[in-house]
Design a protein around this motif. Structure first.
Motif, short mmCIF file in Angstrom:
data_model
loop_
_atom_site.label_atom_id
_atom_site.label_comp_id
_atom_site.label_asym_id
_atom_site.label_seq_id
_atom_site.Cartn_x
_atom_site.Cartn_y
_atom_site.Cartn_z
N THR A 231 26.03 1.53 -0.52
CA THR A 231 25.36 0.34 0.00
C THR A 231 24.00 0.18 -0.67
O THR A 231 23.14 1.05 -0.53
CB THR A 231 25.16 0.44 1.52
OG1 THR A 231 26.43 0.62 2.16
CG2 THR A 231 24.49 -0.81 2.07
N PRO A 232 23.79 -0.89 -1.43
CA PRO A 232 22.48 -1.07 -2.08
C PRO A 232 21.39 -1.34 -1.06
O PRO A 232 21.66 -1.85 0.04
CB PRO A 232 22.71 -2.28 -3.00
CG PRO A 232 23.85 -3.02 -2.37
CD PRO A 232 24.72 -1.98 -1.72
N VAL A 233 20.16 -1.03 -1.42
CA VAL A 233 19.05 -1.16 -0.48
C VAL A 233 17.84 -1.83 -1.11
O VAL A 233 17.64 -1.79 -2.33
CB VAL A 233 18.61 0.22 0.08
CG1 VAL A 233 19.71 0.84 0.90
CG2 VAL A 233 18.20 1.15 -1.06
N VAL A 234 17.06 -2.47 -0.27
CA VAL A 234 15.72 -2.94 -0.60
C VAL A 234 14.78 -2.12 0.26
O VAL A 234 14.93 -2.08 1.48
CB VAL A 234 15.53 -4.44 -0.28
CG1 VAL A 234 14.12 -4.88 -0.64
CG2 VAL A 234 16.56 -5.28 -1.02
N LEU A 235 13.81 -1.46 -0.35
CA LEU A 235 12.91 -0.59 0.39
C LEU A 235 11.46 -1.06 0.24
O LEU A 235 10.95 -1.13 -0.87
CB LEU A 235 13.02 0.86 -0.10
CG LEU A 235 14.41 1.52 -0.03
CD1 LEU A 235 14.36 2.92 -0.62
CD2 LEU A 235 14.90 1.57 1.42
N GLU A 236 10.85 -1.39 1.35
CA GLU A 236 9.42 -1.73 1.36
C GLU A 236 8.73 -0.65 2.17
O GLU A 236 8.85 -0.60 3.39
CB GLU A 236 9.20 -3.12 1.95
CG GLU A 236 7.86 -3.73 1.59
CD GLU A 236 6.75 -3.38 2.56
OE1 GLU A 236 5.96 -2.46 2.25
OE2 GLU A 236 6.69 -4.00 3.62
N CYS A 237 8.03 0.23 1.47
CA CYS A 237 7.48 1.43 2.11
C CYS A 237 5.96 1.37 2.21
O CYS A 237 5.36 0.30 2.17
CB CYS A 237 7.93 2.67 1.33
SG CYS A 237 9.70 2.70 0.99
N GLY A 238 5.37 2.54 2.32
CA GLY A 238 3.94 2.62 2.55
C GLY A 238 3.10 2.33 1.32
O GLY A 238 3.60 2.12 0.22
N GLY A 239 1.81 2.33 1.53
CA GLY A 239 0.87 2.10 0.44
C GLY A 239 -0.43 2.84 0.69
O GLY A 239 -0.71 3.29 1.80
N SER A 388 -1.89 7.74 -8.08
CA SER A 388 -1.41 7.76 -6.71
C SER A 388 0.11 7.67 -6.74
O SER A 388 0.69 7.04 -7.63
CB SER A 388 -1.98 6.58 -5.91
OG SER A 388 -1.35 6.46 -4.65
N ARG A 389 0.75 8.28 -5.76
CA ARG A 389 2.20 8.19 -5.70
C ARG A 389 2.65 6.84 -5.13
O ARG A 389 3.83 6.51 -5.16
CB ARG A 389 2.80 9.33 -4.87
CG ARG A 389 2.46 9.35 -3.39
CD ARG A 389 2.94 10.64 -2.75
NE ARG A 389 2.73 10.68 -1.31
CZ ARG A 389 3.65 10.34 -0.40
NH1 ARG A 389 4.83 9.92 -0.79
NH2 ARG A 389 3.39 10.44 0.89
N TYR A 390 1.69 6.08 -4.61
CA TYR A 390 1.99 4.75 -4.10
C TYR A 390 1.66 3.68 -5.13
O TYR A 390 0.81 3.88 -6.00
CB TYR A 390 1.19 4.47 -2.83
CG TYR A 390 1.56 5.36 -1.66
CD1 TYR A 390 2.75 5.16 -0.96
CD2 TYR A 390 0.71 6.38 -1.24
CE1 TYR A 390 3.08 5.97 0.12
CE2 TYR A 390 1.04 7.19 -0.15
CZ TYR A 390 2.23 6.98 0.52
OH TYR A 390 2.57 7.77 1.59
N GLY A 432 6.81 -3.16 -3.99
CA GLY A 432 6.01 -2.20 -4.73
C GLY A 432 6.81 -1.38 -5.72
O GLY A 432 7.99 -1.63 -5.98
N VAL A 433 6.13 -0.40 -6.27
CA VAL A 433 6.72 0.55 -7.22
C VAL A 433 6.39 1.97 -6.74
O VAL A 433 5.68 2.16 -5.78
CB VAL A 433 6.20 0.32 -8.65
CG1 VAL A 433 6.63 -1.05 -9.17
CG2 VAL A 433 4.67 0.44 -8.71
N LYS A 434 6.95 2.93 -7.44
CA LYS A 434 6.75 4.34 -7.11
C LYS A 434 7.18 4.59 -5.65
O LYS A 434 8.20 4.06 -5.22
CB LYS A 434 5.30 4.77 -7.39
CG LYS A 434 4.91 4.61 -8.86
CD LYS A 434 3.57 5.22 -9.19
CE LYS A 434 2.40 4.39 -8.76
NZ LYS A 434 1.10 4.88 -9.28
#
Length: 492
Positions: A231-239, A388-390, A432-434
């Motif tokens: 199942t493909p995903v879109v991930l919007e995570c932290g910053g 940064s990893r974000y 975002g990236v990373k």
């Protein structure tokens, strides 16, 4: 339906009083919701772009007509000021309308050149909805953030099953019911409530794509679960979003916007400012202005404070640890300090000269704190920003070098001489990236994210030489090689 005896409560984060009780959807109930969404998908897709546009525009209007009731509910479940909730809902309604109006043009069939060797062919690329989209939403912006996926998925012709945060289930149910009331379509947009396990069931339910917003740690678990089912995903995570202030910046505006970005919504904004790199030539002036603006900002219950409580109780010790670590490592405290944490509220905390390896600089705090560090050059500011990893968002303040600085940042979004503005512009992608995730919502990219491309190549007439045949001759092979060498993709 889930077992009616299995429920959980939604609490007011200011008083901890129970607001309402909600069902915990078990695996059977989640699968059933997805199956109903799949059954409804044909009718929704067959409605066509114009039909869906009419439905979604009406829904957007209805949400705005009832914005007071929605805003009050958001404020009740999150603790944020009603004014902030109203701004959030207004922007979300705007995104619904934009997606509705632009889906057809974004998904229009694209005609491609077939190239000289395949000149007898018509080559097109169509865009089709993926089917059933699962959305797992956050609690910090329980209207704006999930609708950034829901609206664009619906506009593209998908049906949606939405699992809101366990901290804002009533808002999630409100959104789904408002769509049903407005459109009279059942099972096109469905809300399922529950805890983390309900989200897991959604990932495993056979949905065609998942959009998730939340912490990077949880996103990795979600991605792994979905990967097991392809199942493909879109991930919007932290910053850990930076602000860069150049020597030619409008210091007053930069300070005012940075304070708002850092402290609004109690710092619970993934694209909010958490660290500032300011040119040493204007650092003192910038810090002075920041302190002047921040001195009158205090948290409180809706109607009392400039911002509300920490909505999720388990975030409190994380904020405390970041403050204490920065102090222990030698940071200078300009405002607030370790005693600023007074659960459920956290008063504004401002540091300067914070060691870059402290967790206050490397990990997402998600609280009303800001670290201000001086830099000698913009090259140093860019290097520290990228170290940064974000890589979610950033803000750059400069009258002449904003674009030049922005182009060198490893982030998905940059605001120049403003903050968070990219979230309010309907036509640009958000993401975002990373470790901040991948995939995009909003804009044309946000519509295309919930589609898949279908290539259709049709023979308009037959060539005298058959390339795709066992009767192909050595002369045909020679011609193919010769033409390919000659063209090298020029007419492709």
């Amino acid at each position: 339906m889930a077992d009616s005896t299995t429920t959980f409560d939604s609490h007011n984060p200011v008083t901890n009083e129970v607001i309402s009780s909600h069902e915990i959807y078990n695996e059977t109930a989640v699968v059933a919701a997805v199956e109903r969404a799949r059954e409804a998908s044909r009718e929704w897709r067959d409605l066509g772009f114009r039909g869906r546009r009419k439905v979604l525009l009406k829904w957007s209007t209805d949400l705005l007509d009832n914005i007071d009731s929605l805003s009050e509910l958001v404020s009740l479940e999150t603790g944020k000021p009603v004014s902030d909730a109203k701004l959030e809902a207004s922007l979300a309604a705007g995104h619904i309308a934009w997606a509705a109006r632009h889906a057809e043009s974004v998904m229009r069939t694209s005609h491609r050149s077939p190239g000289l060797l395949m000149a007898n062919m018509s080559a097109t690329v169509e865009r089709s909805p993926v089917g059933v989209v699962g959305v797992i939403g956050p609690w910090n912006y329980p209207v704006f953030t999930p609708l950034g996926s829901i609206a664009y998925a619906l506009a593209a012709g998908n049906t949606v099953v939405f699992k809101p945060s366990e901290y804002t289930p009533a808002v999630g149910e409100y959104l789904a019911q408002s769509f049903i009331d407005s459109s009279l379509f059942a099972d096109v947009f469905t809300c399922i409530t529950g805890l983390g396990e309900t989200g897991k069931f959604l990932c495993e339910s056979g949905i065609d794509k998942l959009a998730f917003t939340g912490s990077t740690r949880t996103a990795k678990i979600v991605a792994a679960t979905c990967a097991a089912h392809m199942t493909p995903v879109v991930l919007e995570c932290g910053g850990k979003d930076p602000v860069i202030v150049a020597h030619d910046a409008d210091i007053k505006r930069a300070a005012d916007a940075t304070v708002w970005s850092a402290f609004s919504n109690a710092g619970q904004t993934c694209i909010g400012a958490e660290r500032v790199y300011v040119d040493e030539r204007v650092a003192d002036k910038f810090i002075e202005k920041v302190l002047e603006i921040a001195k009158d900002i205090r948290p409180g219950a809706p109607g009392d404070g400039k911002y509300g409580p920490t909505t999720m109780p388990k975030q409190i010790p994380i904020i405390q640890s970041h403050i204490d670590d920065a102090i222990a490592r030698g940071a200078t405290v300009l405002m607030g300090g370790s005693g600023s944490v007074k659960a459920p509220f956290v008063e504004p905390v401002i540091f300067c000269d914070v060691p870059e390896d402290s967790i206050a600089m490397t990990e997402e705090t998600f609280g009303p704190t800001i670290a201000i560090n001086r830099v000698k050059t913009m090259a140093e500011a860019i290097r520290l920003t990228n170290d940064s990893r974000y890589g979610l968002g950033a803000a750059v303040w400069s009258k002449r070098r904003g674009k030049h600085i922005a182009s060198q940042l490893h982030t998905g979004m940059v605001a120049i001489n403003s903050v968070i503005s990219f979230a309010a512009v309907d036509s640009v992608p958000f993401g975002g990236v990373k470790d901040s995730g991948y995939g995009r919502i909003h804009g044309p990219e946000g519509i295309l994210e919930f589609t898949y491309p279908r290539t259709v190549v049709r023979a308009r007439f037959q060539l005298p030489i058959a390339f795709t045949s066992f009767s192909r001759t050595a002369g045909s092979d020679k011609l193919i090689v010769k033409v390919t060498k000659l063209l090298k993709g020029r007419l492709g």
